[in-house]
Design a protein around this motif. Structure first.
Motif, PDB file in Angstrom:
ATOM      1  N   GLN A 196       0.834  -1.190   0.000  1.00 15.32           N
ATOM      2  CA  GLN A 196       0.000   0.000   0.000  1.00 15.32           C
ATOM      3  C   GLN A 196       0.870   1.240   0.000  1.00 15.32           C
ATOM      4  O   GLN A 196       1.982   1.225   0.513  1.00 15.32           O
ATOM      5  N   CYS A 197       0.339   2.320  -0.563  1.00 21.23           N
ATOM      6  CA  CYS A 197       0.975   3.604  -0.279  1.00 21.23           C
ATOM      7  C   CYS A 197      -0.102   4.619   0.036  1.00 21.23           C
ATOM      8  O   CYS A 197      -1.222   4.536  -0.470  1.00 21.23           O
ATOM      9  N   ILE A 198       0.227   5.472   0.940  1.00 26.51           N
ATOM     10  CA  ILE A 198      -0.719   6.504   1.334  1.00 26.51           C
ATOM     11  C   ILE A 198      -0.131   7.840   0.920  1.00 26.51           C
ATOM     12  O   ILE A 198       0.930   8.250   1.408  1.00 26.51           O
ATOM     13  N   LEU A 199      -0.817   8.458  -0.017  1.00 30.29           N
ATOM     14  CA  LEU A 199      -0.283   9.690  -0.583  1.00 30.29           C
ATOM     15  C   LEU A 199      -0.990  10.867   0.057  1.00 30.29           C
ATOM     16  O   LEU A 199      -2.207  11.007  -0.061  1.00 30.29           O
ATOM     17  N   ILE A 200      -0.198  11.663   0.734  1.00 33.15           N
ATOM     18  CA  ILE A 200      -0.780  12.808   1.427  1.00 33.15           C
ATOM     19  C   ILE A 200      -0.292  14.057   0.721  1.00 33.15           C
ATOM     20  O   ILE A 200       0.911  14.306   0.655  1.00 33.15           O
ATOM     21  N   GLY A 218      -1.973  20.208   6.674  1.00 30.58           N
ATOM     22  CA  GLY A 218      -2.154  19.126   7.662  1.00 30.58           C
ATOM     23  C   GLY A 218      -1.604  17.784   7.208  1.00 30.58           C
ATOM     24  O   GLY A 218      -2.021  16.746   7.726  1.00 30.58           O
ATOM     25  N   LYS A 219      -0.673  17.802   6.290  1.00 27.44           N
ATOM     26  CA  LYS A 219      -0.139  16.531   5.769  1.00 27.44           C
ATOM     27  C   LYS A 219       0.606  15.757   6.849  1.00 27.44           C
ATOM     28  O   LYS A 219       0.372  14.556   7.038  1.00 27.44           O
ATOM     29  N   THR A 220       1.499  16.464   7.534  1.00 24.16           N
ATOM     30  CA  THR A 220       2.319  15.773   8.520  1.00 24.16           C
ATOM     31  C   THR A 220       1.441  15.189   9.628  1.00 24.16           C
ATOM     32  O   THR A 220       1.637  14.053  10.057  1.00 24.16           O
ATOM     33  N   GLU A 221       0.437  15.992  10.044  1.00 24.03           N
ATOM     34  CA  GLU A 221      -0.483  15.489  11.076  1.00 24.03           C
ATOM     35  C   GLU A 221      -1.213  14.242  10.580  1.00 24.03           C
ATOM     36  O   GLU A 221      -1.372  13.261  11.305  1.00 24.03           O
ATOM     37  N   ALA A 222      -1.616  14.309   9.319  1.00 24.77           N
ATOM     38  CA  ALA A 222      -2.333  13.164   8.748  1.00 24.77           C
ATOM     39  C   ALA A 222      -1.434  11.934   8.732  1.00 24.77           C
ATOM     40  O   ALA A 222      -1.861  10.828   9.074  1.00 24.77           O
ATOM     41  N   SER A 223      -0.172  12.144   8.339  1.00 27.78           N
ATOM     42  CA  SER A 223       0.727  10.984   8.268  1.00 27.78           C
ATOM     43  C   SER A 223       0.923  10.396   9.651  1.00 27.78           C
ATOM     44  O   SER A 223       0.996   9.176   9.821  1.00 27.78           O
ATOM     45  N   TYR A 270       9.331  10.109   2.656  1.00 31.27           N
ATOM     46  CA  TYR A 270       8.564   8.927   2.267  1.00 31.27           C
ATOM     47  C   TYR A 270       9.005   7.806   3.175  1.00 31.27           C
ATOM     48  O   TYR A 270      10.192   7.513   3.290  1.00 31.27           O
ATOM     49  N   MET A 271       8.067   7.195   3.832  1.00 33.04           N
ATOM     50  CA  MET A 271       8.424   6.172   4.802  1.00 33.04           C
ATOM     51  C   MET A 271       7.741   4.870   4.436  1.00 33.04           C
ATOM     52  O   MET A 271       6.525   4.812   4.301  1.00 33.04           O
ATOM     53  N   ASP A 272       8.567   3.870   4.252  1.00 31.41           N
ATOM     54  CA  ASP A 272       8.029   2.531   4.025  1.00 31.41           C
ATOM     55  C   ASP A 272       7.966   1.813   5.359  1.00 31.41           C
ATOM     56  O   ASP A 272       8.992   1.670   6.030  1.00 31.41           O
ATOM     57  N   ILE A 273       6.752   1.383   5.751  1.00 31.24           N
ATOM     58  CA  ILE A 273       6.662   0.558   6.945  1.00 31.24           C
ATOM     59  C   ILE A 273       6.491  -0.868   6.467  1.00 31.24           C
ATOM     60  O   ILE A 273       5.622  -1.146   5.636  1.00 31.24           O
ATOM     61  N   GLU A 274       7.324  -1.735   6.978  1.00 29.38           N
ATOM     62  CA  GLU A 274       7.309  -3.098   6.457  1.00 29.38           C
ATOM     63  C   GLU A 274       6.697  -4.052   7.482  1.00 29.38           C
ATOM     64  O   GLU A 274       6.981  -3.950   8.681  1.00 29.38           O
ATOM     65  N   PHE A 275       5.872  -4.942   6.978  1.00 26.73           N
ATOM     66  CA  PHE A 275       5.154  -5.877   7.864  1.00 26.73           C
ATOM     67  C   PHE A 275       5.446  -7.311   7.452  1.00 26.73           C
ATOM     68  O   PHE A 275       5.722  -7.584   6.282  1.00 26.73           O
ATOM     69  N   ASP A 276       5.303  -8.193   8.414  1.00 20.99           N
ATOM     70  CA  ASP A 276       5.383  -9.608   8.039  1.00 20.99           C
ATOM     71  C   ASP A 276       3.997 -10.069   7.576  1.00 20.99           C
ATOM     72  O   ASP A 276       3.047  -9.293   7.552  1.00 20.99           O
ATOM     73  N   PHE A 277       3.882 -11.326   7.233  1.00 21.91           N
ATOM     74  CA  PHE A 277       2.608 -11.807   6.661  1.00 21.91           C
ATOM     75  C   PHE A 277       1.452 -11.713   7.647  1.00 21.91           C
ATOM     76  O   PHE A 277       0.300 -11.666   7.271  1.00 21.91           O
ATOM     77  N   LYS A 278       1.798 -11.658   8.962  1.00 21.09           N
ATOM     78  CA  LYS A 278       0.729 -11.563   9.952  1.00 21.09           C
ATOM     79  C   LYS A 278       0.242 -10.140  10.139  1.00 21.09           C
ATOM     80  O   LYS A 278      -0.706  -9.889  10.865  1.00 21.09           O
ATOM     81  N   VAL A 288       4.175   5.723   3.343  1.00 22.04           N
ATOM     82  CA  VAL A 288       3.457   6.953   3.678  1.00 22.04           C
ATOM     83  C   VAL A 288       4.264   8.117   3.143  1.00 22.04           C
ATOM     84  O   VAL A 288       5.418   8.312   3.522  1.00 22.04           O
ATOM     85  N   LEU A 289       3.644   8.844   2.244  1.00 19.16           N
ATOM     86  CA  LEU A 289       4.361   9.967   1.630  1.00 19.16           C
ATOM     87  C   LEU A 289       3.854  11.286   2.194  1.00 19.16           C
ATOM     88  O   LEU A 289       2.699  11.631   2.058  1.00 19.16           O
ATOM     89  N   ASP A 290       4.769  11.983   2.849  1.00 18.20           N
ATOM     90  CA  ASP A 290       4.425  13.319   3.375  1.00 18.20           C
ATOM     91  C   ASP A 290       5.452  14.269   2.805  1.00 18.20           C
ATOM     92  O   ASP A 290       6.548  14.420   3.333  1.00 18.20           O
ATOM     93  N   ILE A 291       5.088  14.835   1.687  1.00 21.16           N
ATOM     94  CA  ILE A 291       6.089  15.657   1.012  1.00 21.16           C
ATOM     95  C   ILE A 291       5.649  17.100   1.095  1.00 21.16           C
ATOM     96  O   ILE A 291       4.478  17.385   1.294  1.00 21.16           O
ATOM     97  N   TYR A 292       6.605  17.981   1.006  1.00 18.11           N
ATOM     98  CA  TYR A 292       6.240  19.408   1.081  1.00 18.11           C
ATOM     99  C   TYR A 292       5.227  19.736   0.006  1.00 18.11           C
ATOM    100  O   TYR A 292       5.272  19.290  -1.124  1.00 18.11           O
ATOM    101  N   GLY A 293       4.321  20.574   0.382  1.00 20.13           N
ATOM    102  CA  GLY A 293       3.216  20.871  -0.524  1.00 20.13           C
ATOM    103  C   GLY A 293       3.610  21.891  -1.593  1.00 20.13           C
ATOM    104  O   GLY A 293       4.648  22.540  -1.521  1.00 20.13           O
ATOM    105  N   PHE A 294       2.717  21.982  -2.559  1.00 18.33           N
ATOM    106  CA  PHE A 294       2.855  22.950  -3.637  1.00 18.33           C
ATOM    107  C   PHE A 294       3.040  24.340  -3.032  1.00 18.33           C
ATOM    108  O   PHE A 294       2.324  24.719  -2.113  1.00 18.33           O
ATOM    109  N   GLU A 295       4.042  25.049  -3.529  1.00 21.16           N
ATOM    110  CA  GLU A 295       4.330  26.352  -2.921  1.00 21.16           C
ATOM    111  C   GLU A 295       4.352  27.462  -3.968  1.00 21.16           C
ATOM    112  O   GLU A 295       4.970  27.323  -5.017  1.00 21.16           O
ATOM    113  N   ILE A 296       3.651  28.533  -3.654  1.00 20.24           N
ATOM    114  CA  ILE A 296       3.786  29.744  -4.475  1.00 20.24           C
ATOM    115  C   ILE A 296       4.175  30.864  -3.520  1.00 20.24           C
ATOM    116  O   ILE A 296       3.352  31.311  -2.730  1.00 20.24           O
ATOM    117  N   LEU A 297       5.449  31.237  -3.582  1.00 18.66           N
ATOM    118  CA  LEU A 297       5.892  32.338  -2.720  1.00 18.66           C
ATOM    119  C   LEU A 297       5.939  33.611  -3.568  1.00 18.66           C
ATOM    120  O   LEU A 297       5.686  33.595  -4.769  1.00 18.66           O
TER     121      LEU A 297
END
Ligand SMILES: Nc1ncnc2c1ncn2[C@@H]1O[C@H](COP(=O)(O)OP(=O)(O)OP(=O)(O)O)[C@@H](O)[C@H]1O
Ligand SMILES: [Mg+2]
Length: 1048
Positions: A99-103, A110-115, A166-174, A382-391
């Motif tokens: 799975q990947c969760i794209l934030i 609120g991306k970081t909070e969501a992640s 981007y953080m990959d959390i790895e699980f065993d089959f259980k 889980v991808l928490d990347i800096y958001g679109f920025e217009i400065l």
């Protein structure tokens, strides 16, 4: 546009925008706003979660909520990140799908909070155990560490992530976590040396200064006052609501948990303080002998301290900062740097140290949480990347960040459509293609291998000759003069556009999220990202092991003349790797939205949200989702939700899920276009149909609720009633029992009493005879009895004479026997009489009857009666037998003659008497003359109406005759005198009785009236003097109608 906000039960607005009606931007915003204002910050588009930053802590997180989302189906509870995380985790665990969760979202959305919510959810639901728990802790604790080093306060966000993660959390089959890998992208290192107005440097600097105890500060040779450091913005030191000192403890703690040793932590802090001190190193103008400007360190103490800390001499440091060695194949040329160049070098060093330190920390964390190879694992990214920025002023960093977001948008578009498309294919549903904006053209503009902006930038950087940012811009202008998403002053001029906002050194890209104007200044530099070799080599020489390890290229043995890849190229390739990674996984989207620019709770700026909604393509997302079928659900869960609508599936359904769904929908008569039956899912085309279903369900639920209520109430009443009834029966049975028992007791007592009395009475009765007082009575009785016995026996033996006339009777010997004696006497008398009567002959009886009759008629009335009693009645006093003359008399035919006597007839005229013979037969009275033997009178007994006699001793009597006789010849009643008047009267009476059944009236009187001819004569009887045996009569006529009779 009208928007029915409460179509689904219990929800504010629609919980899934797919159900929005009408589907326009306005209603979409209204729906989001309505929900936001009701603190419903999460909304779905199908399986995409839209999250609007609440800027306040909502009570919708924590263990209970995690628990409730854990066992539910996606649509059952309110939209939540937990629901999405649950779907992702279950799919990963149960179906082994990565799975990947794209934030995504703007800075501060609120991306970081969501992640973090995703991670904490997964941590909470996945397996338990010591090993697993420590892995979980490590994964969770990586957040505060990375935030401390990679986040900073910006004007948009007090805790803005200044790197991509981007953080990959790895699980065993259980489904138990094994570990993970964190990939970080392009830290905004320029912040280390300079911050915009109102912003801060990375948190860790402030945390260190505020949180370190005095001893640590002294050891690091730091001052607590942040103002002392040039790299820290001199205006902002604190962030509202954040306690830097406390955070410092948290971070240190987290590092320990992750596995940093004391020493490592210390070294990290030393490097941080090194950066701070570097900022305070002042470079001053100096001039070389040849007059060429050079530079030198102004104040020696700062650099000395740095040298001491890292194990370098201040001379070495100064040389590295203020000069540059140009190396060619043959020779080394050292040139002095002017102040500007030296400052640039110093800042470059600081930035590099910091960003390398950050990378090192990430790697160090990865080392701790990495999973041994060879284990089979499933991954959740889980991808928490800096958001679109217009400065206001956008530079290379923004360009790169926006490029990354552009790529993510591409992933989103492709994967969403692809997923949709695949789903229809999988389910065997015909699919019509829907148009959507494909940002591939923009991605191409930036990343094309030969003609992309990044490629051209690299080309500029590598190109020999005079290279500058403006040559780069010129090249772009030339290349993209016709590109639809590229603009600059030059292209505008070519099209005769006038745009004041476009600077000369700028180009503009029409990103999916909006137009961004980039200033090309420093693009080349930043892309090159070169650190002078002098610096890296010097750093490598340092004694400080961590610092030294950060600059491996400083090792002369490793030194190569080959250029390292440019920053742009590096980034591009890491994005490419990331994309590849994401495409290989099942995507889950969280799209964060910033409701206002002021980080204020409750404020919803429609314009701001509209912009975001537009570039996030929410509306398109909904359209795409709805183009096919707005709603889909696996048969089972659909059946679960709606089976109550059909009688055949409610309350029990034994068939297959699909058949059940077909049954339910079949009964609702929906149009066939509205529905499609896939292999595992039911598809519903329009939201209206779903609303219809929901409405039906709502109504049905009410019915069912009523039914349940009814049943429950009925049950309750029934049980209550039954209880009451049971109790009543129990009570009454007890009561009746009791009553009967009492009655029985009473009866028993009474019976006993009666028995006792009876027995007592019997006993007494029996016994009484033995009483002494009873003896007298017994004796008396006995004596009485013997007396009576004696009396009776005596009477028997001495009965008086049986002669009827003998009335003698013995006197009772005792008085008490006198009544009995009288009674016996009477009985005895009657018995005697009976005996006497029985022995009488019939003739005698006849005689006695006549006597009896005489007695009845005259006894006590007539004075001559007693004399007549002893004299028997002869009847024939004239010797009728011997007188044949008489026998021939007229009227003698009748026999026998009852009475024959010679009587005297009184003449009524003169009172003289004459003898006559009177004969009485059964029917007549015959009077004849004694001499002439001639019948004078024959009178029928029926003519005799009565007889009268006197009370005296005389023999006068009168025969009263009726009138009919008088006409025959008689001259009236007969006045006669007889010697046997008693006998005569008796016989006449009896003869009349026998002949006519008449009782002849016999009157005893001394004054009679006798009818004579037509008149009557009164007869008066007088008692004369003397009273002999033989009475004598003398009649005297007194007047014509009176006769006086004197009796002597
Ligand atoms: N679900 C939430 N509940 C409460 N507050 C939140 C929530 N989400 C975000 N916030 C608030 O908004 C702030 C910014 O959120 P966050 O740091 O996650 O934004 P971001 O999208 O990661 O921004 P950036 O791109 O700058 O990193 C948080 O510090 C927090 O105060
Ligand atoms: Mg963030």
């Amino acid at each position: 546009a009208s928007l029915d906000m409460s179509l689904l039960d219990g929800s504010v607005g629609v919980e899934d925008l797919v159900l929005l009606e009408p589907l326009v931007e306005e209603s979409l915003l209204k729906n989001l706003q309505l929900r936001y204002e009701n603190k419903e910050i999460y909304t779905y588009i199908g399986n995409v979660v839209i999250s609007v930053n609440p800027y306040q802590q909502l009570p919708i997180y924590g263990p209970e909520f995690i628990a409730s989302y854990r066992d539910c189906i996606f649509y059952e509870l309110k939209p939540h990140i937990y629901a999405l995380a649950n779907v992702a985790y279950q799919s990963l665990r149960d179906r082994g799908r990565d799975q990947c969760i794209l934030i995504t979202g703007e800075s501060g959305a609120g991306k970081t909070e969501a992640s973090k919510l995703v991670m904490s959810y997964v941590a909470a639901v996945c397996g338990k155990g010591e090993q697993v728990n420590s892995v979980k802790e490590q994964l969770l604790q990586s957040n505060p560490v990375l935030e401390a080093f990679g986040n900073a306060k910006t004007i948009r966000n007090n805790n803005s992530s200044r790197f991509g993660k981007y953080m990959d959390i790895e699980f065993d089959f259980k489904g138990s976590p094994l570990g993970g890998v964190i990939t970080n992208y392009l830290l905004e290192k320029s912040r280390v040396v300079k911050q915009l107005k109102g912003e801060r440097n990375f948190h860790i600097f402030y945390q260190l200064l505020a949180g370190a105890d005095a001893q640590l500060l002294k050891a690091l040779k730091l001052e607590r006052d942040a103002k002392s450091y040039a790299y820290l913005n001199q205006e902002v030191f604190r962030v509202d609501g954040v306690d830097d000192a406390a955070s410092f403890q948290v971070v240190q703690n987290a590092m320990t948990v992750i596995g940093f040793s004391e020493k490592e932590i210390r070294q990290v802090l030393e490097v941080i303080s090194l950066v701070l001190k570097l900022g305070n190193v002042e470079v001053a103008d100096e001039y070389q002998a040849n007059g060429i400007p050079a530079s030198g360190i102004r104040d020696g103490t700062g650099i000395q301290e740095i040298g001491e800390m890292v194990g370098l001499s201040s001379g070495e440091l100064e040389r590295a900062l203020c000069s540059r060695t140009m190396e060619t194949a043959k020779e080394k040329v050292v040139t002095a740097l002017n102040v500007i160049q030296a400052q640039y070098a110093r800042d470059a060093l600081a930035k590099n140290i910091y960003s390398r330190l950050f990378n090192w920390i990430v790697n160090r964390i990865n080392e701790s949480i990495k999973v041994g190879t060879g284990e089979k694992k499933v991954v959740m990214g889980v991808l928490d990347i800096y958001g679109f920025e217009i400065l206001e002023d956008n530079s290379f960093e923004q360009f790169v960040i926006n490029y990354c977001n552009e790529k993510l948008q591409q992933v989103f578009i492709e994967m969403t459509l692809k997923e949709e498309q695949e789903e229809y294919k999988r389910e065997g549903i015909p699919w019509t293609k829907v148009d959507y904006f494909d940002n591939g053209i923009i991605c191409n503009l930036i990343e094309h291998n030969q003609r992309g902006i990044l490629a051209m930038l690299d080309e500029e950087c590598l190109r020999p000759g005079v290279v500058s940012d403006s040559t780069f811009l010129a090249k772009l202008n030339q290349q993209f003069s016709k590109h639809g998403h590229y603009e600059s002053k030059v292209t505008q001029n070519a099209q005769h556009q006038y745009d004041r906002t476009m600077g000369l050194s700028c180009f503009r890209i029409c990103h999916y999220a909006g137009k961004v104007t980039y200033n090309v200044t420093n693009f080349i530099d930043k892309n090159n990202d070169l650190l002078f070799r002098d610096l890296s080599q010097t750093m490598w020489k340092a004694q400080h092991p961590l610092l030294r390890s950060l600059f491996p290229e400083g090792d002369p043995k490793q030194a190569s003349l080959k250029r390292p890849p440019t920053a742009g190229a590096q980034f591009k390739s890491s994005v490419a790797i990331l994309m590849k990674n994401l495409y290989s996984k099942n995507p889950n989207y969280i799209r964060c939205i910033k409701p206002n620019e002021h980080q204020q709770r409750g404020q919803f700026s429609s314009d701001l949200v509209a912009t975001q909604a537009r570039y996030l393509g929410l509306l398109e997302n909904v359209r795409v989702r709805r183009a096919g079928y707005a709603h889909r659900q696996v048969y089972r869960s659909f059946l679960e939700r709606y089976r109550l609508l059909s009688c055949s599936t409610w309350p029990r359904w034994n068939g297959g899920d699909r058949e059940g769904v077909e049954k339910v929908l079949g009964e609702l008569s929906l149009s066939s276009e509205e529905l499609a039956f896939g292999k595992t899912k039911i598809f519903i085309r329009s939201p209206k149909t779903l609303f219809h279903l929901e409405e039906q369900r709502r109504l049905r639920l009410q019915q069912l609720a009523t039914l349940i209520q009814k049943t429950y109430r009925g049950w309750r009443c029934r049980t209550h009633y039954q209880l009451m009834r049971k109790s009543q029966i129990l009570i009454s049975s007890w009561f009746r029992g009791n009553m009967q028992k009492k009655r029985y007791d009473k009866m028993k007592a009474s019976a006993l009493l009666i028995q006792a009395f009876v027995r007592g009475w019997k006993a007494r009765k029996n016994y009484r005879k033995y009483f002494r007082s009873g003896a007298a009575l017994t004796l008396a009785n006995f004596i009485y009895k013997s007396i009576v016995q004696k009396f009776l026996l005596n009477l028997r033996d001495n009965l008086p004479s049986t002669n009827v006339l003998d009335n003698k009777w013995p006197v009772a010997p005792y008085k008490f026997l006198s009544t009995a004696s009288q009674e016996l006497r009477r009985l005895f008398h009657q018995w005697k009489c009976k005996k006497f009567r029985d022995q009488l002959s019939p003739k005698r009886i006849e005689i006695l009857r006549e006597k009896l009759c005489a007695s009845e008629l005259l006894k006590g009335k007539k004075a001559s009666y007693p004399q007549s009693v002893p004299i028997p009645f002869h009847g024939d006093y004239i010797g009728l037998q011997g007188n044949p003359k008489l026998q021939k008399l007229k009227g003698m035919e009748e026999r026998p003659v009852l009475m024959a006597e010679t009587v005297r007839k009184v003449n009524r005229g003169n009172g003289k008497t004459s003898s006559r013979i009177l004969l009485l037969t059964k029917g007549h009275v015959i009077l004849t003359d004694t001499r002439k033997s001639q019948t004078k009178f024959v009178i029928g007994l029926d003519s005799v109406t009565g007889v009268s006699v006197t009370s005296l001793k005389d023999g006068l009597f009168i025969l009263h005759l009726n009138e009919a006789t008088m006409s025959v010849g008689s001259k009236g009643d007969l006045l006669l005198v007889s010697d046997h008047v008693v006998e005569l009267l008796t016989k006449v009476y009896q003869a009349v009785l026998n002949a006519t059944q008449r009782q002849l009236p016999v009157t005893v009187t001394d004054k009679f009236s006798v009818r004579f001819k037509e008149s009557s004569v009164a007869v008066k009887v007088i008692q004369g003097p003397g009273g002999d045996e033989k009475s004598k009569l003398s009649c005297k006529k007194k007047g014509s109608h009176c006769l006086e009779v004197t009796v002597q």
